[in-house]
Each structure stands twice: as C-alpha cells, then as structure tokens.
Motif scaffolding. Structure first.
Motif, PDB file in Angstrom:
ATOM      1  N   UNK A 198      -7.508  46.111  96.201  1.00 39.25           N
ATOM      2  CA  UNK A 198      -6.628  46.420  95.072  1.00 39.25           C
ATOM      3  C   UNK A 198      -7.403  46.452  93.753  1.00 39.25           C
ATOM      4  N   UNK A 199      -7.181  47.488  92.963  1.00 37.44           N
ATOM      5  CA  UNK A 199      -7.851  47.651  91.666  1.00 37.44           C
ATOM      6  C   UNK A 199      -6.805  48.025  90.624  1.00 37.44           C
ATOM      7  N   UNK A 200      -6.879  47.369  89.475  1.00 37.72           N
ATOM      8  CA  UNK A 200      -5.993  47.677  88.349  1.00 37.72           C
ATOM      9  C   UNK A 200      -6.825  48.155  87.166  1.00 37.72           C
ATOM     10  N   UNK A 201      -6.350  49.199  86.497  1.00 42.32           N
ATOM     11  CA  UNK A 201      -6.934  49.608  85.221  1.00 42.32           C
ATOM     12  C   UNK A 201      -6.005  49.107  84.122  1.00 42.32           C
ATOM     13  N   UNK A 202      -6.499  48.195  83.281  1.00 40.28           N
ATOM     14  CA  UNK A 202      -5.644  47.542  82.298  1.00 40.28           C
ATOM     15  C   UNK A 202      -6.200  47.720  80.894  1.00 40.28           C
ATOM     16  N   UNK A 203      -5.349  47.484  79.934  1.00 41.35           N
ATOM     17  CA  UNK A 203      -5.673  47.666  78.516  1.00 41.35           C
ATOM     18  C   UNK A 203      -5.593  46.310  77.810  1.00 41.35           C
ATOM     19  N   UNK A 204      -6.754  45.840  77.315  1.00 41.68           N
ATOM     20  CA  UNK A 204      -6.824  44.585  76.560  1.00 41.68           C
ATOM     21  C   UNK A 204      -6.963  44.849  75.067  1.00 41.68           C
ATOM     22  N   UNK A 225      -1.896  31.619  73.864  1.00 46.59           N
ATOM     23  CA  UNK A 225      -2.556  32.147  75.057  1.00 46.59           C
ATOM     24  C   UNK A 225      -1.560  32.931  75.908  1.00 46.59           C
ATOM     25  N   UNK A 226      -0.333  32.414  76.014  1.00 48.33           N
ATOM     26  CA  UNK A 226       0.724  33.135  76.739  1.00 48.33           C
ATOM     27  C   UNK A 226       1.002  34.471  76.034  1.00 48.33           C
ATOM     28  N   UNK A 227       0.978  34.456  74.721  1.00 49.06           N
ATOM     29  CA  UNK A 227       1.168  35.685  73.957  1.00 49.06           C
ATOM     30  C   UNK A 227       0.087  36.702  74.307  1.00 49.06           C
ATOM     31  N   UNK A 228      -1.167  36.238  74.462  1.00 47.54           N
ATOM     32  CA  UNK A 228      -2.273  37.123  74.823  1.00 47.54           C
ATOM     33  C   UNK A 228      -2.039  37.742  76.205  1.00 47.54           C
ATOM     34  N   UNK A 229      -1.566  36.930  77.140  1.00 49.02           N
ATOM     35  CA  UNK A 229      -1.292  37.434  78.486  1.00 49.02           C
ATOM     36  C   UNK A 229      -0.253  38.546  78.434  1.00 49.02           C
ATOM     37  N   UNK A 230       0.744  38.380  77.591  1.00 45.26           N
ATOM     38  CA  UNK A 230       1.804  39.386  77.494  1.00 45.26           C
ATOM     39  C   UNK A 230       1.349  40.652  76.778  1.00 45.26           C
ATOM     40  N   UNK A 231       0.204  40.577  76.080  1.00 45.27           N
ATOM     41  CA  UNK A 231      -0.343  41.763  75.423  1.00 45.27           C
ATOM     42  C   UNK A 231      -1.125  42.652  76.380  1.00 45.27           C
ATOM     43  N   UNK A 232      -1.418  42.150  77.588  1.00 46.97           N
ATOM     44  CA  UNK A 232      -2.139  42.942  78.591  1.00 46.97           C
ATOM     45  C   UNK A 232      -1.216  44.024  79.137  1.00 46.97           C
ATOM     46  N   UNK A 233      -1.686  45.264  79.116  1.00 45.03           N
ATOM     47  CA  UNK A 233      -0.903  46.387  79.620  1.00 45.03           C
ATOM     48  C   UNK A 233      -1.618  47.015  80.823  1.00 45.03           C
ATOM     49  N   UNK A 279       8.373  48.392  90.691  1.00 51.62           N
ATOM     50  CA  UNK A 279       7.602  49.554  90.273  1.00 51.62           C
ATOM     51  C   UNK A 279       7.201  49.548  88.815  1.00 51.62           C
ATOM     52  N   UNK A 280       7.624  48.584  88.035  1.00 55.79           N
ATOM     53  CA  UNK A 280       7.265  48.503  86.625  1.00 55.79           C
ATOM     54  C   UNK A 280       5.944  47.757  86.503  1.00 55.79           C
ATOM     55  N   UNK A 281       4.829  48.483  86.657  1.00 53.59           N
ATOM     56  CA  UNK A 281       3.512  47.848  86.667  1.00 53.59           C
ATOM     57  C   UNK A 281       2.977  47.613  85.249  1.00 53.59           C
ATOM     58  N   UNK A 282       3.521  48.317  84.284  1.00 55.88           N
ATOM     59  CA  UNK A 282       2.986  48.269  82.922  1.00 55.88           C
ATOM     60  C   UNK A 282       2.997  46.856  82.360  1.00 55.88           C
ATOM     61  N   UNK A 283       4.075  46.122  82.574  1.00 50.50           N
ATOM     62  CA  UNK A 283       4.204  44.768  82.022  1.00 50.50           C
ATOM     63  C   UNK A 283       4.152  43.701  83.107  1.00 50.50           C
TER      64      UNK A 283
END
Length: 408
Positions: free
Chosen positions: A112-118, A147-155, A172-176
């Motif tokens: 499994x591979x995810x492309x995410x936006x930090x 730190x929890x706020x930072x986790x929620x900023x990951x897209x 199916x909502x992978x964005x959040x």
C-alpha cells in the motif's frame, strides 16, 4: 535567407533568392503541414508548429515559426524560423513515458502506498517560526492539541489499489483519512508522527517510523511506515508513505519474548545455587539478547524489500543485502553475502570516507553521499542513510544502511 540558414540547409553554393520556398527541395518547407501553415498564416499573429522529418531511418523534429517582419517601411514580409528541437522532443517523450510508468508502478505496487500533502503543516510551522518559536518539538510536546491539529492538516491525494482495501471503512473518503485515524493512534505513534513532521520540515527526505493503533474492539495493530519526500521546491506537497501491517509478526515476537523471559526466570530460580550453571545462563541470556536485537533489525529491513538495504558487521563483511540492493549493484540475490563492503566503492578514498561516516556516526538517521561501483564498472552517485547500529554482547557492532540513488 541568412548565412546561418544557408549553412543549416546546405544551400551556400546555390542561388535561393527569388525561388519558391517549396521548390528548394527542403523537406521541412515542402511538407504539407508547412504549406498549410503558410496558407493559414495571418499577419496579426505568430504561428508555430512542430514537424517530424525522417532522415536515414532517424526521426528529426523541428519547430517552425512563421511571423511577419518589416524589412523596409510600408512593407510586410513573412519570416520563417526553423529550430532543431529533436533533443527537446525526445526528452519530453521520455518524461511522459517515465510518468506513465511511475503511475503504473504506484497503482499496482504489491504494497500500500499513499501520496499525501504536508504543505499545510509546513505553512503552519513557518508561522510558528515567524512569531519566534524556534523549538517546534518542544512546543508540540507542551501543547498536544497542536500536534492533533497537524495530523488533521495532512491531506491524502492519491492511494493505490492495495491501500484502498485498507480504507474501505472510511466510505471511500480518502482525502481526510487522517482525521479518522488520529484518535486511534497510540501515544508512541503520536510522538513518532511529531518527529516525522518536524524532520521533513527541517529537510530530511526519507523517514522510517513504527506505528500502532487501538481498534474499536481494543486490539492493537502494528505497522512499519516508510516515508519519502518528492515535493517540488521542498514545499512538502508530495509525500509518499508506504506501510506494512506487521501485527502478526509483532504479536509472535512479543509472545516469543515473553515465553523466553518466563523460561529464563524459572531456570534461574531453579539453578541459582550453582555458580557454574549461572554463568552459562548469563551467556545464554546474552546470546538471546543478541538474537532479539538481530530479529528486530532484520524484521524491519526484510519488511522493506522494495528498498535497497545492506547490513554488515564491524569487519565490513556484508551479512545481508536486499534484492533491490543486489539489483542496483548488478549482482544476483546472494552474490554480495560474505563479501567485504569495500567492493561497492570505486576507490580506496571513497571507502575510507564511508568507513569514517559509519564508525564515527553513532546517531542514526544521518545521510552521507558516497558513490558506489556497479558490477559493470559504472560509478553511481547515491545517498547512504545510516538506519541502525547494534552493539552485540562481544562488543562488536552490526550496521544497517539504506541506499538511495541520486537521479542525474
């Protein structure tokens, strides 16, 4: 026709003034595309086109620019400029092929591979810096909610097929997806995520960390995570995360360690009166600790078989190399086992620098750039990431490194 064009088209010894351009027997200007371009030309705009010309069974590409030009007042002429763009077109084609190949590898990878936006995390840390907060780690320790706020900023931008099977619970909502996972993370995992965010922000482009979650029925699941930064301009907008579910291995390992601990405890209690046997028990414990350390190290590396990994002892003898490492060097799977790591370096000086980097760098997670020698004799520039070093009971050390090829 200027001198450059006369030479370019091999017309220096011919009379071209006054000739029809399509009668010069130049493939570029005799092509139907060019003639049509002349017919459609307007003096109000510049027209560009790309033409492919075949010569000696090879393809050559030219960019043709048709534009108006005023040679003398009150008159308008058509100027035609031809530029050889073969190298540009070939490069562009290769880039498109590589992008298509990358997408295929990403989508159908067996892990499994995810492309995410930090990038929003980077922006948030930049804001903290602007108001004078230099130690971001300390700040996040003092304010866990941040730190929890930072986790929620990951897209999450894209995930491959293998990863989709794991995220079905999100509908199916992978964005959040991080907003769903964050409440399930253990304290150790949150601390590792803090190190991940800050390390990437500080410029590290590769990071490994273990994680664990507590499911709704109270069970633990364990993962090994491998993170790589492929962002343009270091804006953290393109981060790749691959992960492996190691719950079964971790459970068996913990059970084995507990069984061994119980067994050793009972054995020590029974034979504590015999000093000679006690010495033997201590020796067995040392061997057990060594085996345990090796098990942890090899398990982590074996789980990452898609990454070039190499393990060697303090005598610089290779004790294990991943399949990807062997392929990178041009060897078969087991050809590197038992060899001195010296054979991977183009010269003695390069090996000495690498040796100094390893033996004097006790901190893990450090990078060093040292060229390696492919079996074919080609020197390849790579980054060596010092993943781990373990001191055994006899005082000797085992080292583990990850190799990352530097694209030219």
């Amino acid at each position: 026709m200027n001198k450059s064009a006369l030479i370019f088209f091999h017309q220096s010894d011919k009379t071209v003034i006054g000739k029809r351009i399509d009668f010069l027997h130049l493939e570029i200007f005799s092509s139907p595309e060019f003639i049509q371009g002349l017919k459609e030309f307007s003096f109000q705009k510049v027209k560009k086109m790309e033409l492919e010309i075949h010569k000696n069974e090879l393809s050559h590409w030219y960019e043709i620019t048709i534009m108006n030009i005023s040679i003398r007042p009150g008159s308008l002429f058509i100027a035609v400029i031809a530029s050889n763009i073969t190298e540009t077109v070939v490069t562009r084609s290769k880039i498109m092929e590589n992008e298509a190949m990358y997408r295929s590898l990403f989508e159908y990878a067996p892990i499994p591979i995810n492309e995410v936006d930090f990038s929003q995390i980077k922006q948030y840390f930049d804001e903290l810096k602007k108001i004078g907060l230099e130690d971001i780690r300390f700040y996040l320790d003092q304010y866990p909610d941040e730190l929890i706020k930072c986790c929620n900023l990951v897209k999450v931008r894209h995930i491959n097929i293998k990863s989709k099977n794991d995220y079905l619970i999100t509908g199916g909502d992978y964005y959040n997806v991080m907003k769903y996972l964050t409440p399930l993370f253990t304290k150790e995992t949150m601390n590792n995520l803090k190190e991940l965010f800050v390390s990437l922000y500080e410029g590290l482009d590769y990071f490994y960390f273990p994680s664990s979650v507590i499911t709704s029925n109270g069970k633990f699941r364990y993962f090994s995570n491998y993170v790589s930064d492929a962002s343009p301009n270091n804006d953290l907008s393109r981060i790749y995360i691959s992960y492996l579910d190691v719950t079964e291995q971790k459970t068996l390992q913990l059970q084995l360690l507990q069984n061994n601990k119980d067994l050793i405890g009972v054995t020590e209690e029974v034979i504590a009166h015999d000093a000679e046997i006690k010495i033997q028990i201590d020796d067995l414990k040392n061997q057990h600790d060594d085996a345990q350390n090796r098990t942890i190290l090899y398990t982590q590396l074996l789980d990452a078989t898609h990454i070039p990994v190499i393990i060697f002892d303090s005598s610089m003898i290779i004790t294990w190399a991943s399949t990807e490492m062997a392929r990178l060097m041009g060897y078969s799977d087991n050809d590197l086992y038992g060899k001195n790591i010296r054979i991977l370096f183009p010269d003695t000086n390069g090996f000495k620098q690498f040796y100094q980097f390893i033996v004097h760098n006790e901190s893990t997670g450090k990078y060093g750039e040292f060229s390696i020698l492919h079996q074919s004799g080609i020197s390849l520039p790579v980054l060596w990431l010092h993943v781990e070093n373990i001191t055994l009971s006899d005082g000797k050390k085992t080292y583990a490194t990850i190799v990352q090829k530097i694209n030219s």
